[in-house]
Write an enzyme that holds these catalytic residues in place. Structure first.
Site, PDB file in Angstrom:
ATOM      1  N   ASP A 320       1.210  -1.082   0.082  1.00 44.88           N
ATOM      2  CA  ASP A 320      -0.209  -0.154   0.022  1.00 44.88           C
ATOM      3  C   ASP A 320       1.121   1.361   0.502  1.00 44.88           C
ATOM      4  O   ASP A 320       2.411   1.070   0.515  1.00 44.88           O
ATOM      5  CB  ASP A 320      -0.982  -0.280   1.126  1.00 44.88           C
ATOM      6  CG  ASP A 320      -1.341   1.058   1.175  1.00 44.88           C
ATOM      7  OD1 ASP A 320      -2.520   1.300   0.218  1.00 44.88           O
ATOM      8  OD2 ASP A 320      -2.889   0.741   1.930  1.00 44.88           O
ATOM      9  N   ASP A 432      -6.295  -7.228  -2.117  1.00 46.56           N
ATOM     10  CA  ASP A 432      -6.982  -6.548  -0.958  1.00 46.56           C
ATOM     11  C   ASP A 432      -8.154  -6.431  -1.045  1.00 46.56           C
ATOM     12  O   ASP A 432      -8.180  -5.780  -1.706  1.00 46.56           O
ATOM     13  CB  ASP A 432      -5.958  -5.667   0.031  1.00 46.56           C
ATOM     14  CG  ASP A 432      -5.965  -5.872   1.282  1.00 46.56           C
ATOM     15  OD1 ASP A 432      -6.565  -6.444   1.847  1.00 46.56           O
ATOM     16  OD2 ASP A 432      -4.524  -5.304   1.754  1.00 46.56           O
ATOM     17  N   ASN A 434     -10.636  -4.556   2.324  1.00 49.15           N
ATOM     18  CA  ASN A 434     -10.560  -4.122   3.889  1.00 49.15           C
ATOM     19  C   ASN A 434     -11.707  -3.854   4.494  1.00 49.15           C
ATOM     20  O   ASN A 434     -11.244  -3.044   5.691  1.00 49.15           O
ATOM     21  CB  ASN A 434      -9.038  -3.207   3.616  1.00 49.15           C
ATOM     22  CG  ASN A 434      -8.263  -4.024   3.783  1.00 49.15           C
ATOM     23  OD1 ASN A 434      -7.398  -4.743   4.165  1.00 49.15           O
ATOM     24  ND2 ASN A 434      -6.535  -3.789   2.885  1.00 49.15           N
ATOM     25  N   ASP A 502      -2.697 -10.637   8.983  1.00 49.58           N
ATOM     26  CA  ASP A 502      -2.208  -9.694   9.287  1.00 49.58           C
ATOM     27  C   ASP A 502      -1.483  -9.997  10.924  1.00 49.58           C
ATOM     28  O   ASP A 502      -0.608  -8.687  11.064  1.00 49.58           O
ATOM     29  CB  ASP A 502      -2.816  -8.289   9.674  1.00 49.58           C
ATOM     30  CG  ASP A 502      -3.209  -7.529   8.401  1.00 49.58           C
ATOM     31  OD1 ASP A 502      -2.860  -8.558   7.108  1.00 49.58           O
ATOM     32  OD2 ASP A 502      -3.872  -6.815   8.158  1.00 49.58           O
TER      33      ASP A 502
HETATM   34  C1  GLA Z   1      -4.100  -5.005   4.796  1.00 51.65           C
HETATM   35  C2  GLA Z   1      -3.449  -5.830   4.282  1.00 51.65           C
HETATM   36  C3  GLA Z   1      -1.941  -5.879   4.609  1.00 51.65           C
HETATM   37  C4  GLA Z   1      -1.546  -4.028   3.655  1.00 51.65           C
HETATM   38  C5  GLA Z   1      -2.382  -2.991   4.690  1.00 51.65           C
HETATM   39  C6  GLA Z   1      -2.033  -2.111   3.796  1.00 51.65           C
HETATM   40  O1  GLA Z   1      -4.528  -4.370   6.154  1.00 51.65           O
HETATM   41  O2  GLA Z   1      -4.085  -7.113   5.502  1.00 51.65           O
HETATM   42  O3  GLA Z   1      -1.538  -7.066   4.812  1.00 51.65           O
HETATM   43  O4  GLA Z   1      -1.583  -4.759   2.852  1.00 51.65           O
HETATM   44  O5  GLA Z   1      -4.002  -3.456   3.988  1.00 51.65           O
HETATM   45  O6  GLA Z   1      -3.261  -1.386   4.012  1.00 51.65           O
END
Ligand code: GLA
Length: 676
Positions: A320, A432, A434, A502
């Site tokens: 990111d 990703d 989120n 994570d």
């Molecule tokens: C999520 C992913 C992480 C990372 C962040 C970046 O939390 O699980 O591994 O890539 O986004 O913002």
């Protein structure tokens, strides 16, 4: 009696219609224990229960018919098979509704895949409230259910519980990161005594990249059942005349050789029949996320590339922060242009540098999402999921794009085309996602079909993923959703691996990867060494080496000793990764309820054994036998524990077993065992 026998190696299902036309399940289990012919057929449980038919039982199908009737009673209307695939057509006694039970045996992995097709054969719409993928009947004196959950950074926390009378439901919500809360797999143990290596267990996994639901029903007289499929709450559907709804599939495997055998079959199924390029060896990744987070600059990244290559990494992943004006997570999702404030010359110099250093280049994207603070949202505020007159709640400052709109699907596919087209040399994307869906509504759906979003959004997402995979066959894809939020055997058709969690504290990771290994093979479990938890780098390496290895460390600030350790770990991993990624996993000592763990990957006559002592473990204890080892065949033992001084390395087994490492926990031992 017409018996329908579905054979899949060591898993066998037998069904038969009774005199009244109802379809019964005569047997699910190992091939040798067939049905008891002395029992009248009507006493066998129904193969697929419907609402309004069996009083006091959980249904697998619930429909309100066009005439307003709410009960469905199915009778057998013929069976056919094409090759090994079976289709059993059932129809309602009155309403023009057909429910076809479909089975695809996978004899090479001893598993049966099942799904259901519900067809409205009338001339008026009906409402489908629930359509499970399968509902096998089960028996046994003390049924236990094992399931996992835990949420962000707590993925794969296990629960094994005895089932009392009634129905235990485990299900996911949110639609996007479903398996963060509820991975789509459960184990049913009929007598509660299954261990890793012995006992009877049914494993079931729903192949669906959205919310799932398992209803484990314990009913009087030993009539139990496990209903599995997509989540039905909030997912009601109008079925138009002529429409056929095909459910996601569920895969069942029946093991009389314990839980470990069930996992190994699911791994084989995943590698052979699901995961994209499942037999391909996965590269060792150096990722920037926990190394530098959003702080990207050309010189700093060049230094990371340099160190990553020197340590032996094979793929440099820019996470990111590279696009829009993305200094934190409050802005820019949707604006997929390189942030020239941070990278004035764009991405290409970094890509070229990475390729010149002998590594591949990967890039992070989150293509299904948008920040409210973005040009995309300013231009297309109607492109997001939401409901008229209701708030648009942000989670991680973002909203979910509405992929049910064709123009949004086109935008996502075109964005990835453009990013890849503009930057030759990218051969890996971390995809990703989120946030979850809340206020689930879509402008693409009519007012009476808003609840179709639950399935349609998953299908639209699949369509986009499939299209990206089709257009970019040489680009590997990692599936991430705030960690392991998308750990299912459907989405992995287009992806090469998942980001397991994570939570990268290696002590937690021992338990998370242990849980994840009940469904996913090590080849698809991304495991990176970070500073999370402040553990020794050597221990972090030893944990990550039992899955798909990588580093997520600021490589420019490693001490000399840490650099040597990481380089040693990479080299050792490359020596053993064919066994780790493609061998058979044996879970030997469980970290659940203990502070130590042991596991082995076995391939042919090679084994790689991992032993971990976690904080709280007092040390000592019996050495751990290497599975499948013939005591009469002499072996070579190679101690590959990163950071271990040569003088302390293990050179022989103790009675065919690996001793636990000494010293302060957390501490690990990794050995490779091969015949001389
Ligand atoms: C999520 C992913 C992480 C990372 C962040 C970046 O939390 O699980 O591994 O890539 O986004 O913002």
């Amino acid at each position: 009696m017409t018996e329908i026998v579905i054979e899949a190696g060591l898993t066998r299902l037998v069904l038969a219609p009774g005199d009244d036309g109802r379809l019964h399940q005569l047997h699910l289990g190992p091939p040798e224990a067939g049905p008891r012919p002395d029992l009248p057929l009507a006493l066998y449980p129904l193969a697929h229960p419907t609402f309004g038919e069996e009083p006091l039982r959980e249904p697998a199908v619930r429909v309100t018919h066009a005439d307003g009737a709410v009960s469905t009673r199915l009778r057998f209307d013929g069976a056919e098979h094409e090759g090994s695939e079976h289709r059993i057509r059932l129809v309602d006694r009155v309403a023009p509704l057909a429910v076809t039970l479909c089975y695809r045996p996978w004899p090479d992995v001893d598993a049966i895949e099942q799904w259901v097709e519900v067809a409205n054969e009338g001339d008026a719409p009906c409402r489908l409230h629930q359509a499970a993928s399968g509902a096998p009947a089960l028996a046994g004196p003390a049924p236990h259910l094992t399931h996992w959950g835990g949420g962000w950074a707590g993925e794969w926390t296990p629960t094994t519980e005895p089932l009392g009378p009634g129905t235990k439901t485990v299900a996911s919500f949110g639609g996007v990161r479903s398996s963060l809360y509820r991975p789509p797999v459960v184990l049913w143990s009929p007598d509660g005594t299954a261990t890793e290596e012995s006992g009877t267990v049914l494993a079931g996994t729903v192949r669906w990249g959205g919310d799932v639901r398992f209803d484990a029903e314990v009913a009087p007289h030993g009539q139990h059942r496990l209903i599995a499929g997509p989540q039905s709450v909030g997912a009601e559907r109008v079925l138009d005349p002529g429409e056929v709804l095909v459910t996601p599939t569920v895969v069942w495997t029946w093991s009389t050789r314990g839980i470990g055998e069930a996992s190994r079959r699911l791994h084989r199924f995943a590698r052979r029949h699901v995961v994209r390029d499942g037999a391909r060896t996965r590269a060792t990744v150096a990722n920037t996320w926990e190394a530098v987070f959003f702080a990207l600059d050309p010189d700093g990244l060049a230094a990371q590339v340099d160190r990553a290559a020197a340590l032996g990494c094979e793929l440099f992943l820019l996470d990111d922060g590279w696009f829009g004006r993305r200094d934190d997570d409050t802005t820019s999702l949707g604006d997929w242009e390189v942030d020239r404030r941070k990278l004035p010359e764009g991405l290409q110099p970094l890509i070229d540098l990475t390729l010149a250093a002998g590594m591949r280049f990967g890039l992070w994207v989150e293509p299904e999402m948008v920040n409210a603070a973005s040009d995309l949202y300013a231009a297309h505020p109607d492109w997001v999921i939401g409901e008229p007159g209701r708030e648009r709640r942000e989670e991680r400052n973002q909203l979910v794009l509405d992929l049910c709109r064709p123009e949004v699907r086109d935008f996502v596919v075109a964005t990835i085309d453009r990013v890849l087209g503009d930057h030759p040399g990218i051969t890996y994307l971390k995809w990703d996602a989120n946030r979850d869906v809340t206020e689930p509504g879509s402008g693409a759906l009519s007012a009476d079909r808003q609840s179709h979003l639950a399935w349609d959004r998953v299908r639209a997402t699949r369509e986009v993923m499939a299209e990206v995979a089709r257009r970019h066959p040489d680009v590997e894809l990692m599936l991430c959703a705030s960690g392991g939020g998308r750990s299912d055997l459907d989405t992995l058709r287009w992806f090469h691996e998942v980001w397991t969690s994570d939570d990268t504290d290696p002590v937690d990771r021992v338990r998370i990867q242990w849980g994840a290994s009940h469904l996913l093979p090590a080849s698809v479990l991304g495991a990176h060494v970070t500073r999370w938890g402040g553990r020794p780098v050597a221990f972090g390496c030893a944990v990550a080496m039992s899955a798909r290895f990588g580093v997520d460390l600021d490589l420019t600030t490693l001490t000399d000793l840490e650099s040597v350790t990481v380089a040693e770990a990479v080299a050792a991993y490359h020596r053993i990764r064919d066994v780790v990624q493609h061998g058979d996993l044996h879970r030997l000592v469980s970290p659940v309820g203990s502070d130590r763990a042991a596991l082995a990957h076995v391939s042919g006559d090679r084994a790689v054994v991992f032993l971990y002592r976690l904080p709280g473990d007092p040390g000592g204890g019996d050495p751990v036998p290497v599975p499948g080892l013939d005591p009469d065949i002499p072996v070579t033992v190679t101690d590959l524990t990163p950071g271990r001084p040569p003088a302390d390395r293990l050179t022989t087994l103790v009675d065919g077993a690996v001793p636990w490492p000494a010293g302060d926990a957390p501490v690990a031992t990794i050995v490779e065992v091969t015949p001389v």
